[in-house]
Motif scaffolding. Structure first.
Motif, short mmCIF file in Angstrom:
data_model
loop_
_atom_site.label_atom_id
_atom_site.label_comp_id
_atom_site.label_asym_id
_atom_site.label_seq_id
_atom_site.Cartn_x
_atom_site.Cartn_y
_atom_site.Cartn_z
N GLU A 217 32.48 -18.61 33.65
CA GLU A 217 33.58 -17.69 33.89
C GLU A 217 34.90 -18.20 33.32
OE1 GLU A 217 34.59 -19.27 38.42
OE2 GLU A 217 33.76 -17.28 38.10
N GLN A 218 34.98 -19.50 32.98
CA GLN A 218 36.23 -20.01 32.42
C GLN A 218 36.47 -19.53 30.99
OE1 GLN A 218 33.87 -21.85 33.78
NE2 GLN A 218 34.72 -23.09 35.45
N LEU A 219 35.45 -18.95 30.36
CA LEU A 219 35.61 -18.44 29.01
C LEU A 219 36.21 -17.04 29.04
CD1 LEU A 219 32.29 -19.56 27.29
CD2 LEU A 219 34.44 -20.81 27.53
N VAL A 220 37.09 -16.80 28.08
CA VAL A 220 37.71 -15.48 27.91
C VAL A 220 37.03 -14.77 26.74
CG1 VAL A 220 39.85 -14.25 27.38
CG2 VAL A 220 39.92 -16.31 28.79
N TRP A 221 36.62 -13.52 26.95
CA TRP A 221 36.00 -12.74 25.87
C TRP A 221 36.80 -11.46 25.68
CZ3 TRP A 221 32.43 -15.11 23.07
CH2 TRP A 221 31.69 -16.13 23.66
N ARG A 222 37.13 -11.17 24.42
CA ARG A 222 37.85 -9.95 24.10
C ARG A 222 37.09 -9.19 23.02
NH1 ARG A 222 39.63 -10.92 28.19
NH2 ARG A 222 41.78 -11.34 28.83
N GLU A 223 37.05 -7.88 23.17
CA GLU A 223 36.31 -7.04 22.23
C GLU A 223 37.07 -6.89 20.92
OE1 GLU A 223 35.58 -2.39 22.23
OE2 GLU A 223 34.25 -3.38 23.70
N ILE A 224 36.35 -7.11 19.83
CA ILE A 224 36.91 -6.90 18.49
C ILE A 224 36.65 -5.46 18.05
CG2 ILE A 224 36.75 -7.59 16.07
CD1 ILE A 224 35.81 -10.35 17.10
N ALA A 225 35.42 -5.03 18.13
CA ALA A 225 35.03 -3.68 17.73
C ALA A 225 33.60 -3.45 18.18
CB ALA A 225 35.14 -3.50 16.21
N VAL A 226 33.17 -2.20 18.11
CA VAL A 226 31.79 -1.84 18.44
C VAL A 226 31.17 -1.17 17.22
CG1 VAL A 226 30.26 -0.55 19.98
CG2 VAL A 226 32.39 -1.56 20.87
N ASP A 227 30.05 -1.71 16.76
CA ASP A 227 29.35 -1.18 15.59
C ASP A 227 28.09 -0.42 16.01
OD1 ASP A 227 31.09 -2.26 13.80
OD2 ASP A 227 29.74 -3.82 13.06
N PRO A 228 27.79 0.70 15.36
CA PRO A 228 26.44 1.25 15.53
C PRO A 228 25.43 0.35 14.83
CG PRO A 228 27.62 2.44 13.81
CD PRO A 228 28.61 1.46 14.41
N VAL A 229 24.24 0.28 15.36
CA VAL A 229 23.16 -0.45 14.70
C VAL A 229 22.48 0.52 13.73
CG1 VAL A 229 20.94 -1.62 15.01
CG2 VAL A 229 22.83 -2.03 16.61
N LEU A 230 22.38 0.11 12.48
CA LEU A 230 21.85 0.96 11.41
C LEU A 230 20.43 0.53 11.03
CD1 LEU A 230 24.98 1.07 9.06
CD2 LEU A 230 24.45 2.54 11.02
N VAL A 231 19.75 1.42 10.31
CA VAL A 231 18.42 1.10 9.76
C VAL A 231 18.58 0.71 8.30
CG1 VAL A 231 16.16 2.04 9.18
CG2 VAL A 231 17.24 2.65 11.35
N MET A 232 17.92 -0.37 7.92
CA MET A 232 17.89 -0.82 6.52
C MET A 232 16.59 -0.36 5.89
SD MET A 232 18.99 -4.78 7.27
CE MET A 232 18.81 -5.27 5.57
#
Length: 306
Positions: free
Chosen positions: A160-175
């Motif tokens: 819990e001492q770690l701080v996490w911040r969202e950068i962005a959310v990507d859709p998962v694509l098919v290759m």
């Protein structure tokens, strides 16, 4: 005599050992010396901490009270020492910036921006497929910042001492290989790929379970999933052996077509993490801003999850 931390450690060692003889061996003391020390501690605390018997020692009611406090005090002091060390190191070495990340283009894009932002800093990188490993390196003070992510809204790794911040959310694509029958489709339903084998890069989060669940909702179970490095994944897709899964930030690659999945059943949340006490808030804000800008430069607005 004033009670000291070493006295609390002695009490805990005696309780864990179950006898003065074993505790003395653990502490590297002669048993008479340990017995004398225990008597001094008991006088300072106002009563006996252990009952002596032929089979060892057992904590008294007072002893249980003191032991319960040691379970709080000793870990708290140890954490204080580690945090103080990390804080002092961060203050003394502002010219060093240690960046970790999972394999992917975002790590390189952020590195480029950070070296431009702080040209005098010694920026180093460490890559791993394991989100938990990166979180552990942050917690231990071996990294200053870590780029990682989670599947959907899953809880980020680490203490819990770690701080996490969202950068962005990507859709998962098919290759798909460029010559795949569905390569020209606008978007692809998972059910249309029910007879395919799959490839993706490894991870230790819940992505594999979420993918299997998405396939089940589409009415099938995936035939096979190959977890391998990025280059091998691209090769397997390009030669038509598999179809693959990737984030929207995956770079354009010759012979490979990327297509969205109908309904966006899977998303990947990019995160930047750091230790709460080891980083200056202003530096963390700058690195987070650069990470978000780096991600925005990798994909177009139409590929982002609202």
């Amino acid at each position: 005599m004033e009670l000291e931390l070493r006295h609390l450690r002695t009490i805990r060692t005696i309780a864990e050992a179950g006898s003065l003889t074993r505790a003395a061996t653990t502490l590297g003391l002669a048993q008479p010396a340990l017995s004398a020390q225990l008597r001094r501690i008991e006088r300072a605390l106002g009563g006996a901490l252990f009952e002596r018997g032929r089979y060892g020692v057992r904590a008294t009611a007072l002893g249980e009270l003191v032991l319960e406090r040691t379970r709080v005090v000793l870990p708290a002091v140890a954490e204080l020492q580690m945090e103080a060390t990390r804080f002092a190191r961060a203050r003394q070495e502002p010219e060093r910036l240690r960046l970790g990340g999972t394999h992917g283009p975002l790590l390189g894009a952020l590195l480029e921006r950070l070296t431009d932002m702080a040209p005098g800093a010694a920026v180093t990188t460490s890559a791993s497929w394991s989100e938990r490993e990166l979180a552990g390196q942050l917690a231990d003070g071996r990294l200053d910042f870590a780029l990682t992510g989670t599947c959907g809204s899953a809880t980020p790794p680490g203490p819990e001492q770690l701080v996490w911040r969202e950068i962005a959310v990507d859709p998962v694509l098919v290759m798909l290989a460029d010559d795949h029958p569905l390569a020209g489709a606008g978007e692809i339903g998972l059910a249309a790929l029910a007879d395919q084998e799959w490839a993706c890069v490894p991870g230790d989060g819940c992505f594999a379970d979420c993918f299997t669940a998405a396939c089940a909702r589409a009415g099938f179970s995936p035939r096979r999933m190959y977890e391998t490095d990025t280059a091998s994944c691209v090769h397997l897709v390009r030669v038509g052996r598999t179809v693959g899964l990737c984030r929207a930030s995956f770079p354009a690659t010759p012979g490979i077509s990327l297509r969205p999945v109908t309904g966006t059943p899977l998303v990947w949340r990019h995160l930047l993490g750091w230790h709460a006490t080891a980083q200056r808030p202003e530096l963390a804000a700058q690195v987070l801003d650069q990470a978000r800008s780096a991600h925005a430069g990798l994909i177009g607005p139409e590929q982002r999850v609202p």
